[in-house]
Design an enzyme around this catalytic site. Structure first.
Site, PDB file in Angstrom:
ATOM      1  N   LYS A   1       0.203  10.553   0.446  1.00 37.01           N
ATOM      2  CA  LYS A   1       1.114   9.902  -0.503  1.00 37.01           C
ATOM      3  C   LYS A   1       0.778  10.278  -1.947  1.00 37.01           C
ATOM      4  O   LYS A   1       1.658  10.644  -2.729  1.00 37.01           O
ATOM      5  CB  LYS A   1       1.052   8.381  -0.315  1.00 37.01           C
TER       6      LYS A   1
ATOM      7  N   ASP B   1      -1.376   3.977  -4.879  1.00 38.69           N
ATOM      8  CA  ASP B   1      -2.253   3.275  -3.941  1.00 38.69           C
ATOM      9  C   ASP B   1      -1.895   1.797  -3.789  1.00 38.69           C
ATOM     10  O   ASP B   1      -1.814   1.294  -2.680  1.00 38.69           O
ATOM     11  CB  ASP B   1      -3.719   3.418  -4.346  1.00 38.69           C
TER      12      ASP B   1
ATOM     13  N   HIS C   1       0.859  -1.187   0.000  1.00 44.94           N
ATOM     14  CA  HIS C   1       0.000   0.000   0.000  1.00 44.94           C
ATOM     15  C   HIS C   1       0.893   1.234   0.000  1.00 44.94           C
ATOM     16  O   HIS C   1       1.544   1.552   0.994  1.00 44.94           O
ATOM     17  CB  HIS C   1      -0.906   0.000   1.232  1.00 44.94           C
TER      18      HIS C   1
END
Length: 392
Positions: free
Chosen positions: A237, A255, A216
Site C-alpha cells: 500500500k 498506514d 489500516h
C-alpha cells in the site's frame, strides 16, 4: 454508473479479548450451488476462465467476538475549556463569570438560540448544546422584571447547558449574571453577531464530535479522487502511494487513516497529527514526504470516494472483469465502492490507480463505460434491432 452491489463479506475487523483491533481479510460470497437437474456437481467450471471453482460451502458460524464491517468510535463530548483553547481567539470571547467552572460538557454540535424557551416552552431544549443569546433574546429579557428574568433563566440553565455566549457585544444585566452564577454556568460575551459566531464555532464542533474510525491503509488524492488503499500488511500500500506521489499526486495519510463522517453520506479522511506526512517503506525506514517532494505532494484531508483493496492473486478466486459487479463496503454507515485488485508480479499499481481515479471522474460526468460497451456489443450482434431502433 453501473449498479453497486453491497458486499457483506468485505474486509472484516475482529476485536480481540485484549481490546486490540485485528484485521481479517474477507472472502467474496461463494458461488451458488448447482440447481436441481444441473449436470455440474462437485467442482464447478468458470464460464469466463475455464478454471475449476471450489464447490459451495456454508459460511462458518460467526464468532461472538467478531463484528462485520469497520468499527467506529465517537468523541461524545468536549469540555468548555477544550473549546476555548481551540477557538477562543477566533470567537473573540470575554469571560463574564470568572468563578464558573469550565468543565461543562458540550456533546451536541448544534448551537441553540433559546427563543421561545425563555417564554416557558422548554420541551425541545437539548442538554449539551451551546446557548447563544442574541439581540432578540436579550431585548426580550429587558422587558421582564428582574425576578421573572431569574426564573426564566433558571428554567433554561437547569436543562444541562454547558455554556452561554452573548453575541453582538451586548451588556449582561445583573439578574442574568446572578442566575448563571447560581447555576454554575459560564457566560461569555463576543462582539460577533449570532450568525457569524455560529459560522466560526459550528464547523469546529461538527469536526471534533463527528463519528470517527481508524482504518489500516493509505489515503491519496489522485486526480481529485480520494483513493483509500487497504489490504494485508506488507501487500504494498505504501509503495503504491509513494509511486503516485512521484507522479505528481498527493499523500493524505499512510498506514493509519482517521475517517470521520460528515452529514449522512460524506466520509473525510486525514492522518493522525503525529504522522505529519511520514511514510514507512520496508527496507528503507521512515521517510518524510513533505521534505522530499514539497508541500504540493501532501494534503491535510480528503474525501474518501473509493476503496482499493489490494489482495494477493488467488487462482481459485474470480475477479471482476467487466465492471458490472462492483462491490461496496460500509464505513460509519456510509456505502463506499470497493474494488479488489489482485496482485501478481509485474502489475503496475500506480497506473492502475490513476485509471481507477479517471474512471470515477468519467462516472461523475455521466459516462458509464461498461454499459456503453455492452450496448455496442448488443447492437453488433443484433443489427436488425439496431436498424429498427434507428428507423424509429
Amino acid at each position: 454508473m453501473a449498479p453497486v452491489r453491497s458486499c457483506d463479506h468485505g474486509s472484516q475487523f475482529r476485536l480481540s479479548d485484549r481490546r486490540t483491533l485485528v484485521y481479517r481479510g474477507g472472502d467474496r460470497v461463494p458461488p451458488a450451488p448447482p440447481t436441481r437437474g444441473s449436470a455440474r456437481t462437485g467442482t464447478e467450471l468458470s464460464r469466463c476462465t475455464g478454471r475449476a471453482r471450489r464447490p459451495h460451502q456454508a459460511d462458518p458460524p460467526a464468532r461472538p467476538d467478531e463484528a462485520k464491517g469497520i468499527p467506529h468510535f465517537v468523541k461524545t463530548s468536549i469540555t468548555v475549556r477544550e473549546l476555548l483553547a481551540a477557538r477562543e481567539t477566533a470567537l473573540e470571547v470575554q469571560r463574564v463569570t470568572p468563578a464558573a467552572s469550565l468543565d461543562g460538557l458540550v456533546s451536541d454540535p448544534e448551537i441553540f438560540n433559546p427563543g421561545l424557551t425563555l417564554a416557558g416552552h422548554a420541551a425541545r431544549l437539548t442538554a449539551g448544546r451551546i446557548q447563544v443569546f442574541g439581540e432578540t433574546e436579550m431585548s426580550y429579557l429587558d422587558t421582564l422584571p428582574p425576578d421573572q428574568v431569574r426564573r426564566r433563566l433558571e428554567a433554561v440553565f437547569a436543562r444541562g447547558v454547558p455554556a452561554v455566549f452573548v453575541s453582538s457585544g451586548q451588556d449582561v444585566q445583573p439578574p442574568f449574571l446572578a442566575a448563571a452564577e447560581e447555576a454554575g454556568i459560564p457566560v461569555f460575551r463576543t462582539p460577533l453577531a449570532t450568525a457569524d459566531f455560529q459560522q466560526v464555532l459550528k464547523p469546529y464542533l461538527e469536526d471534533v464530535l463527528a463519528p470517527t474510525t481508524s482504518v489500516h491503509g493509505s489515503l491519496a488524492d489522485v486526480y481529485g479522487i480520494g483513493l483509500l488503499f487497504t489490504g494485508p500488511s506488507g501487500i504494498g500500500k505504501s509503495e503504491c502511494v509513494l509511486g503516485l506521489v512521484q507522479r505528481g499526486h498527493r499523500l493524505v495519510a499512510d498506514d493509519l487513516v482517521l475517517v470521520s463522517r460528515r452529514g449522512n453520506d460524506v466520509l473525510m479522511g486525514k492522518a493522525h497529527e503525529l504522522q505529519n506526512f511520514h511514510m514507512e517503506i520496508r527496507g528503507i525506514g521512515i521517510i518524510d514526504i513533505a521534505s522530499m517532494f514539497g508541500t504540493r505532494a501532501t494534503r491535510q484531508r480528503k474525501r474518501v470516494e473509493i476503496i482499493v483493496d489490494l489482495q494477493p492473486w488467488d487462482d481459485a478466486q474470480e475477479y471482476d472483469r467487466t465492471g458490472f459487479g462492483r462491490e461496496s463496503t460500509t464505513i460509519l454507515g456510509v456505502g463506499i465502492p470497493r474494488l479488489v485488485i489482485p496482485l501478481n508480479p509485474g502489475k503496475n499499481l500506480t497506473v492502475i490507480s490513476e485509471v481507477i481515479a479517471m474512471n470515477q471522474l468519467l462516472a461523475y460526468g455521466g459516462v458509464d463505460v461498461p454499459t456503453r460497451f455492452n450496448d455496442g456489443l448488443r447492437r453488433a450482434m443484433n443489427p436488425r434491432d439496431s436498424l429498427i431502433q434507428d428507423y424509429e
